[in-house]
Design a protein around this motif. Structure first.
Motif, PDB file in Angstrom:
ATOM      1  N   ILE A 166       0.840  -1.201   0.000  1.00  0.00           N
ATOM      2  CA  ILE A 166       0.000   0.000   0.000  1.00  0.00           C
ATOM      3  C   ILE A 166       0.873   1.248   0.000  1.00  0.00           C
ATOM      4  O   ILE A 166       0.631   2.174  -0.765  1.00  0.00           O
ATOM      5  N   ARG A 218      -7.674  -0.621   7.137  1.00  0.00           N
ATOM      6  CA  ARG A 218      -8.627  -0.771   6.040  1.00  0.00           C
ATOM      7  C   ARG A 218     -10.008  -0.420   6.579  1.00  0.00           C
ATOM      8  O   ARG A 218     -10.430  -0.923   7.615  1.00  0.00           O
ATOM      9  N   GLN A 243     -13.692  -0.364   7.461  1.00  0.00           N
ATOM     10  CA  GLN A 243     -14.760  -1.349   7.589  1.00  0.00           C
ATOM     11  C   GLN A 243     -16.122  -0.671   7.712  1.00  0.00           C
ATOM     12  O   GLN A 243     -17.108  -1.170   7.193  1.00  0.00           O
ATOM     13  N   GLN A 258     -17.651   2.900   7.095  1.00  0.00           N
ATOM     14  CA  GLN A 258     -17.501   4.270   6.599  1.00  0.00           C
ATOM     15  C   GLN A 258     -18.418   5.252   7.320  1.00  0.00           C
ATOM     16  O   GLN A 258     -18.034   6.384   7.575  1.00  0.00           O
ATOM     17  N   GLU A 304     -15.927   2.056   2.222  1.00  0.00           N
ATOM     18  CA  GLU A 304     -15.501   0.754   2.719  1.00  0.00           C
ATOM     19  C   GLU A 304     -14.460   0.177   1.758  1.00  0.00           C
ATOM     20  O   GLU A 304     -14.618   0.244   0.539  1.00  0.00           O
ATOM     21  N   GLY A 305     -13.365  -0.328   2.316  1.00  0.00           N
ATOM     22  CA  GLY A 305     -12.287  -0.878   1.499  1.00  0.00           C
ATOM     23  C   GLY A 305     -11.138   0.084   1.274  1.00  0.00           C
ATOM     24  O   GLY A 305     -10.059  -0.329   0.852  1.00  0.00           O
ATOM     25  N   ASP A 306     -11.349   1.385   1.525  1.00  0.00           N
ATOM     26  CA  ASP A 306     -10.249   2.346   1.429  1.00  0.00           C
ATOM     27  C   ASP A 306      -9.255   2.092   2.563  1.00  0.00           C
ATOM     28  O   ASP A 306      -9.581   1.444   3.551  1.00  0.00           O
ATOM     29  N   TYR A 307      -8.060   2.619   2.415  1.00  0.00           N
ATOM     30  CA  TYR A 307      -7.039   2.510   3.451  1.00  0.00           C
ATOM     31  C   TYR A 307      -6.770   3.878   4.047  1.00  0.00           C
ATOM     32  O   TYR A 307      -6.710   4.868   3.324  1.00  0.00           O
ATOM     33  N   ASP A 343      -7.694   5.031  -1.969  1.00  0.00           N
ATOM     34  CA  ASP A 343      -8.652   4.134  -2.612  1.00  0.00           C
ATOM     35  C   ASP A 343      -7.863   3.152  -3.484  1.00  0.00           C
ATOM     36  O   ASP A 343      -7.379   3.518  -4.555  1.00  0.00           O
ATOM     37  N   LEU A 344      -7.720   1.926  -3.013  1.00  0.00           N
ATOM     38  CA  LEU A 344      -6.938   0.911  -3.719  1.00  0.00           C
ATOM     39  C   LEU A 344      -7.576   0.546  -5.056  1.00  0.00           C
ATOM     40  O   LEU A 344      -6.876   0.389  -6.060  1.00  0.00           O
TER      41      LEU A 344
END
Length: 67
Positions: free
Chosen positions: A1, A21, A23, A25, A40-43, A55-56
């Motif tokens: 990352i 990460r 979980q 938002q 959700e899912g962003d780091y 934002d992966l």
């Protein structure tokens, strides 16, 4: 990352003290306006004097804050 984010912006020299990460938002958005665009899912990458939301999926920086 960290390597991916480093290609998009300059990072502090020190290692981040936390990488999380997202979980929940909605909970984050209630805590601080900085998280208004988090998904959700962003780091979230936390440094002593900086924070980055990454934002992966889209390989983009959502938000960045430096003290």
């Amino acid at each position: 990352i960290i390597a991916r984010v480093a290609k998009l912006t300059s990072l502090p020299q020190e290692e981040p003290y936390e990488i999380v990460r997202v979980q929940d938002q909605d909970d984050l958005r209630k805590q601080n306006p900085f998280y208004k665009d988090v998904k959700e899912g962003d780091y979230i990458i936390m440094y002593k004097n900086a924070a980055i939301i990454y934002d992966l999926r889209n390989n983009t920086i959502v938000a960045m804050k430096r003290d």
